[in-house]
Design a protein around this motif. Structure first.
Motif, PDB file in Angstrom:
ATOM      1  N   ILE A 659       0.844  -1.206   0.000  1.00 30.18           N
ATOM      2  CA  ILE A 659       0.000   0.000   0.000  1.00 30.18           C
ATOM      3  C   ILE A 659       0.879   1.256   0.000  1.00 30.18           C
ATOM      4  O   ILE A 659       0.649   2.204  -0.755  1.00 30.18           O
ATOM      5  CB  ILE A 659      -0.949  -0.013   1.210  1.00 30.18           C
ATOM      6  N   VAL A 660       1.861   1.233   0.865  1.00 26.28           N
ATOM      7  CA  VAL A 660       2.762   2.391   0.920  1.00 26.28           C
ATOM      8  C   VAL A 660       3.463   2.587  -0.414  1.00 26.28           C
ATOM      9  O   VAL A 660       3.637   3.712  -0.901  1.00 26.28           O
ATOM     10  CB  VAL A 660       3.781   2.196   2.065  1.00 26.28           C
ATOM     11  N   THR A 661       3.845   1.471  -1.030  1.00 27.19           N
ATOM     12  CA  THR A 661       4.521   1.568  -2.325  1.00 27.19           C
ATOM     13  C   THR A 661       3.601   2.152  -3.385  1.00 27.19           C
ATOM     14  O   THR A 661       4.021   2.985  -4.212  1.00 27.19           O
ATOM     15  CB  THR A 661       5.008   0.175  -2.756  1.00 27.19           C
ATOM     16  N   GLN A 662       2.318   1.739  -3.367  1.00 26.05           N
ATOM     17  CA  GLN A 662       1.370   2.286  -4.332  1.00 26.05           C
ATOM     18  C   GLN A 662       1.198   3.790  -4.140  1.00 26.05           C
ATOM     19  O   GLN A 662       1.198   4.558  -5.108  1.00 26.05           O
ATOM     20  CB  GLN A 662       0.019   1.577  -4.185  1.00 26.05           C
ATOM     21  N   TYR A 663       1.026   4.198  -2.869  1.00 27.89           N
ATOM     22  CA  TYR A 663       0.898   5.637  -2.614  1.00 27.89           C
ATOM     23  C   TYR A 663       2.155   6.392  -3.040  1.00 27.89           C
ATOM     24  O   TYR A 663       2.097   7.504  -3.586  1.00 27.89           O
ATOM     25  CB  TYR A 663       0.602   5.877  -1.135  1.00 27.89           C
ATOM     26  N   ILE A 667       2.200   9.389  -5.694  1.00 31.55           N
ATOM     27  CA  ILE A 667       2.796  10.692  -5.358  1.00 31.55           C
ATOM     28  C   ILE A 667       3.947  11.011  -6.296  1.00 31.55           C
ATOM     29  O   ILE A 667       4.111  12.149  -6.764  1.00 31.55           O
ATOM     30  CB  ILE A 667       3.267  10.679  -3.887  1.00 31.55           C
ATOM     31  N   ARG A 668       4.747   9.980  -6.597  1.00 28.67           N
ATOM     32  CA  ARG A 668       5.883  10.210  -7.504  1.00 28.67           C
ATOM     33  C   ARG A 668       5.401  10.607  -8.894  1.00 28.67           C
ATOM     34  O   ARG A 668       5.956  11.502  -9.537  1.00 28.67           O
ATOM     35  CB  ARG A 668       6.740   8.944  -7.575  1.00 28.67           C
ATOM     36  N   GLU A 669       4.292   9.931  -9.350  1.00 27.11           N
ATOM     37  CA  GLU A 669       3.748  10.260 -10.664  1.00 27.11           C
ATOM     38  C   GLU A 669       3.190  11.682 -10.685  1.00 27.11           C
ATOM     39  O   GLU A 669       3.397  12.443 -11.647  1.00 27.11           O
ATOM     40  CB  GLU A 669       2.658   9.252 -11.022  1.00 27.11           C
ATOM     41  N   GLN A 670       2.474  12.051  -9.606  1.00 27.76           N
ATOM     42  CA  GLN A 670       1.949  13.415  -9.532  1.00 27.76           C
ATOM     43  C   GLN A 670       3.074  14.452  -9.483  1.00 27.76           C
ATOM     44  O   GLN A 670       2.982  15.518 -10.085  1.00 27.76           O
ATOM     45  CB  GLN A 670       1.039  13.544  -8.311  1.00 27.76           C
TER      46      GLN A 670
END
Length: 985
Positions: A659-663, A667-670
């Motif tokens: 989950i943390v990795t997905q977030y 965030i990295r993509e944004q």
């Protein structure tokens, strides 16, 4: 006392002076007396009183005596007295005085302690000034015995009490160590021997002094003294030399390398030649001194091959020991009879370290046989001593150490030992190593059980093949009973309640080594269904200190059964064993049992060195190699036990991490999108600034155009402007037509020049033919005249053609002049309209100026061509005159041969002239081609001018300026006028 009266003078009769008063007077006489004899007598008196009145002499006379050493160096006698007195002051006299009756142990201990404290105090006073040590070192250079020997004793007393401080002072003293080394070369044995003791004391624990002493040729000198004193049969001097050798070599790799490279190892071999030894007593026993000497020399050899040394240096020393025959001599001592137990034990330890890790030495040792009938391998004889409980404990430990070193990194040796246990190779008629090990493993002596189990464990260490082979060993338990495997018999003995702790620990060490990294052995172990319940029951119980070690080792064996389990046995898979431990023992308790082994004192002691060093047989529980295995596998077992519990927690952690990795990815993509948007914004902002600046520039230009058109309308009007543009266009069109006509004329001129070249080439061929005929026909004068006539005719025709070409060029010149006049008129008209602010008109003016320049260049090129034609005409006239001269010569000469020769010469000249004319014609041809290229360039420039004009009109129309309407109107008016003109025509 009469002697004291003579020295001190007569005092009052009947008054006996005290010791302190006498010492004070003597000190005063040493300081105040001017005569050397008086000072010498006073110092001698202080020496005699220094032992009885040590404190008084030390407190009053120590500084005075040091001053005597500095001022009276010329007199050896007084120097010797002073040094003896200082020695008596600082040295501890531990022997009881004669007058004192027998002391009790407590009194003797108190007196010794007081003497040592007093010595330390006086030595501290003496060492406060570092130059005092340098002073005594300087006195060592004196050869006089009265000075050198007391100086040696003084330095020995100082180094005994304050070794490190004296060592540092000697290192900073110039040539301090060299002065000490000179003592070994003294021919007086007392001085040399005391020098040995002094160097032995100074080299303890100081690597710098050890290196300096070694490089001062100490090894060579010490070995010479040993040989002179009788080697192993020598006295105490040999022992002192060997002690000094040990100090120089122990834990000093530099000195060990120097000893090896200096070929000193080879010089040790004669020391162990016991056949020529004469130090044994008549009954064959060894003297105590010889035992000490041989023991120390064996320690010297062990120092060179110690396992703590660098592996490379140890390997080289092992090789040298084998090559020089020293290993053979050591094995001879090992198998000899009558050798004391101490020497035999130390020899076994020495041979062990000489062969440890060296395949060459291990093979040599395996081939050594004992001098028995029949001969037996040395390893078998040693194992017999190990499993024999009547042998000394230290000797049995040495044999086990030798067996371990023999098998260290020796797979061949391991195979040989295991082969003696296998049924196919077992020989019941001879005693083998395998039989001895099995006998010791199942004997009633617990220490023999432990020795045999550890020895067999070393035969399996890091050798999976031999572990699998050992599974084949079957043991007969009794008549009528089926044989059982060695593995099963070991577990059976382990489960016996009467087995001692030492036996159980040894069997567990064997089983752990056997099962580690061998899945087949683990499968065999799990085949017996009673093994795992027994181990779990042992781990789950509460026990005392020694039993806790057994529990820890059982837990360790159980852990090996988990990590090396191939899950072939469905009853005892990895997961089922984990669950069993969790239910029956508990993970925390299991791990606690494991950690309790590594924290035990005996475990820590065994993990220090490969050699076994335990104070008593009861402390013999662990082995160095087993501690290494335990360290390696303990963490793996703990991880394997905790793995089941960590599965759920790992899943939760993994889910959380996902989950943390997905977030983080979102965030990295944004962040990337935001950074790209910012970058685009910055680029657009820059582009907007550029467009704004361009718009402002275009606005200013448009405003200027508006002002210029307004001014034009006010001055000339729209119609005049349109008429001028039409005139400019007409001039441009007429100029283009004129240039095209000129290009055609130039082409015609080029064709005429080409025809002229062909004619000249034809004339050259005719001349060549004529020359050939003149050479072949010497009598053909008439024919030569005919040829000359033909040449004359050709020249006349050439002259006519040149006249025609001249006329043509004149006409071309007139036309060029007319074109130039028209271009000048056009240029003047454009200059009159120079103030009209239309971009395409100014560009047209520039292009017309360029056209005028090109026309001027064309005129110059044509003028050059005209001059070339004039040159051709003059050359033609010269050829005609030469023809006339030739005719006159032919008419006047009667000799045909001479005429032909002259004719040939003239023909040769004509040939050369024709070649030159041909080259000049080629040059003119190239000039005409260049003129044509320039005319084509001029046409391209005019075409570009038209395109620019149209472009400027379209740009004005796109800007939506009112002038564009005027331009459209002008264009419309021009079109209407053209249509009207067309209708009128």
């Amino acid at each position: 006392m009469s002697w004291f009266r003579n020295v001190l003078g007569s005092g009052e009769p009947g008054v006996q002076p005290t010791g302190a008063d006498t010492i004070a007077r003597l000190c005063d006489r040493v300081q105040s007396s001017t005569l050397l004899d008086d000072r010498r007598d006073a110092v001698r008196a202080l020496k005699s009183l220094s032992k009885k009145f040590r404190v008084e002499v030390g407190t009053q006379a120590l500084d005075i005596l040091i001053n005597v050493l500095q001022t009276d160096r010329s007199d050896c006698e007084i120097m010797g007295y002073a040094l003896d007195t200082i020695f008596n002051i600082i040295a501890a006299h531990l022997e009881p005085e004669e007058e004192v009756e027998e002391e009790s142990p407590a009194e003797q201990e108190a007196r010794m302690k007081q003497e040592v404290q007093l010595s330390e105090q006086f030595i501290d006073i003496f060492l406060k000034r570092s130059e005092n040590v340098s002073l005594v070192l300087g006195l060592l250079e004196e050869y006089e015995f009265k000075v050198r020997w007391p100086a040696i004793k003084t330095m020995t007393a100082l180094s005994t009490m304050r070794a490190s401080q004296v060592q540092q002072l000697i290192l900073v003293s110039p040539q301090g160590v060299s002065k000490l080394m000179d003592l070994l070369s003294d021919t007086r044995e007392v001085v040399r021997n005391d020098g040995l003791l002094l160097l032995t004391q100074l080299t303890k624990g100081n690597a710098n002094i050890q290196k300096i002493v070694a490089f001062e040729n100490a090894f060579d000198r010490l070995l010479e003294i040993i040989a002179e004193e009788g080697a192993s049969d020598g006295g105490i001097v040999v022992e002192d030399c060997l002690l000094l050798l040990l100090n120089l070599l122990k834990k000093n790799s530099s000195n060990q390398t120097f000893f090896k490279e200096g070929s000193f190892i080879q010089r040790l071999a004669p020391f162990f030649d016991l056949k020529t030894s004469g130090g044994s007593s008549p009954d064959g026993s060894w003297s105590a001194q010889k035992v000490n000497n041989v023991n120390l020399m064996l320690q010297v050899v062990r120092t060179l091959v110690s396992p703590s040394n660098p592996q490379q240096a140890t390997s080289v020393c092992q090789k040298v020991i084998h090559q020089c025959g020293l290993l053979k001599q050591l094995c001879g001592i090992l198998m000899a009879s009558g050798v004391p137990a101490d020497i035999l034990t130390e020899t076994i330890n020495t041979v062990s370290e000489v062969i440890r890790g060296s395949k060459l030495n291990q093979e040599f040792f395996a081939a050594v046989n004992a001098p028995s009938n029949p001969p037996r391998p040395a390893i078998v004889v040693l194992l017999m001593s190990m499993v024999n409980e009547k042998q000394p404990y230290v000797l049995r430990c040495a044999v086990l150490y030798c067996f371990e070193c023999f098998l260290y990194k020796n797979e061949i040796g391991q195979e040989q030992i295991i082969a003696t246990l296998l049924p196919a190779t077992a020989d019941v008629q001879t005693v083998t190593a395998g039989q001895l090990l099995c006998g010791g493993l199942f004997s009633q002596d617990s220490l023999a059980n432990w020795f045999a189990a550890v020895a067999l464990a070393h035969a399996l260490k890091d050798n999976t093949t031999q572990k699998e082979q050992l599974l084949r060993v079957q043991l007969a338990t009794g008549l009528g009973n089926p044989p059982v495997s060695l593995l099963q018999q070991c577990t059976n003995i382990l489960a016996q309640p009467t087995a001692k702790v030492q036996t159980r620990v040894g069997l567990l060490i064997l089983l752990c080594n056997w099962l580690s990294n061998c899945q087949l052995a683990v499968s065999h172990f799990l085949t017996n269904p009673s093994n795992i319940p027994f181990l779990t029951a042992q781990v789950a119980e509460h026990a005392d200190e020694h039993e806790s070690l057994v529990q820890g080792l059982c837990a360790f064996l159980l852990g090996i059964s988990i990590i090396d389990n191939d899950n072939a046995n469905s009853s005892f898979t990895k997961e089922s064993l984990r669950q069993l431990i969790a239910k029956r023992v508990g993970e925390e308790s299991f791990i606690e049992k494991l950690e309790g082994v590594s924290k035990h004192e005996l475990y820590t002691q065994a993990a220090q060195k490969p050699q076994l060093r335990f104070s008593s047989p009861d402390a013999m529980l662990f082995d160095y190699e087993f501690t290494s295995l335990y360290k390696h596998l303990e963490s793996q077992i703990v991880k394997a036990i905790q793995e089941s519990d960590d599965i759920e927690s790992k899943k939760t952690v993994e889910d959380h991490d996902n989950i943390v990795t997905q977030y983080k990815d979102i965030i990295r993509e944004q962040d990337n999108q935001l950074s790209e948007t910012k970058k685009k914004y910055e680029d657009m902002k820059v582009e907007f600034s550029k467009q704004e600046s361009q718009l402002s520039e275009q606005s200013s230009q448009i405003q200027q155009l508006k002002d210029q058109y307004a001014l034009l309308k006010a001055q000339h009007g729209v119609n005049n402007t349109g008429q001028d543009l039409q005139n400019s266009t007409d001039l441009h069109d007429s100029g283009s037509e004129e240039i095209s006509r000129l290009q055609a004329e130039v082409d015609d001129l080029r064709q005429q020049l080409a025809d002229k070249d062909s004619a000249v080439e034809k004339l050259k061929n005719d001349l060549t033919v004529a020359e050939a005929k003149a050479v072949l026909n010497t009598d053909g004068t008439e024919e030569g005249n005919g040829e000359v006539s033909a040449v004359q005719t050709r020249l006349e025709e050439q002259q006519q053609e040149i006249q025609e070409l001249k006329r043509t060029l004149a006409e071309q010149r007139d036309e060029v002049t007319k074109e130039k006049q028209r271009a000048d008129d056009l240029s003047s008209q454009l200059e009159e309209k120079n103030n009209i602010p239309i971009p395409d008109n100014s560009a047209l003016i520039a292009e017309k100026a360029a056209m005028s320049t090109k026309i001027s260049d064309l005129e110059s090129k044509l003028s050059h061509s005209e001059s070339e034609i004039s040159q051709l005409q003059s050359e033609n006239q010269r050829l005609q005159s030469e023809k006339q001269d030739l005719e006159s010569r032919l008419s006047s000469q009667g000799d045909g041969a001479a005429d032909v020769s002259q004719l040939n010469e003239e023909l040769q000249k004509l040939k050369l002239e024709n070649e030159r004319l041909s080259s000049e014609g080629q040059t003119a041809k190239e000039d005409v081609a260049q003129i044509r290229q320039e005319q084509e360039d001029l046409l391209v420039l005019l075409t570009d001018t038209d395109e620019k004009k149209d472009k400027y009109k379209e740009k004005l129309k796109e800007l939506g300026q009112p002038t564009s309407d005027d331009e459209d109107g002008e264009e419309a008016e021009e079109e209407e006028e053209e249509e009207e003109d067309g209708d009128e025509d």
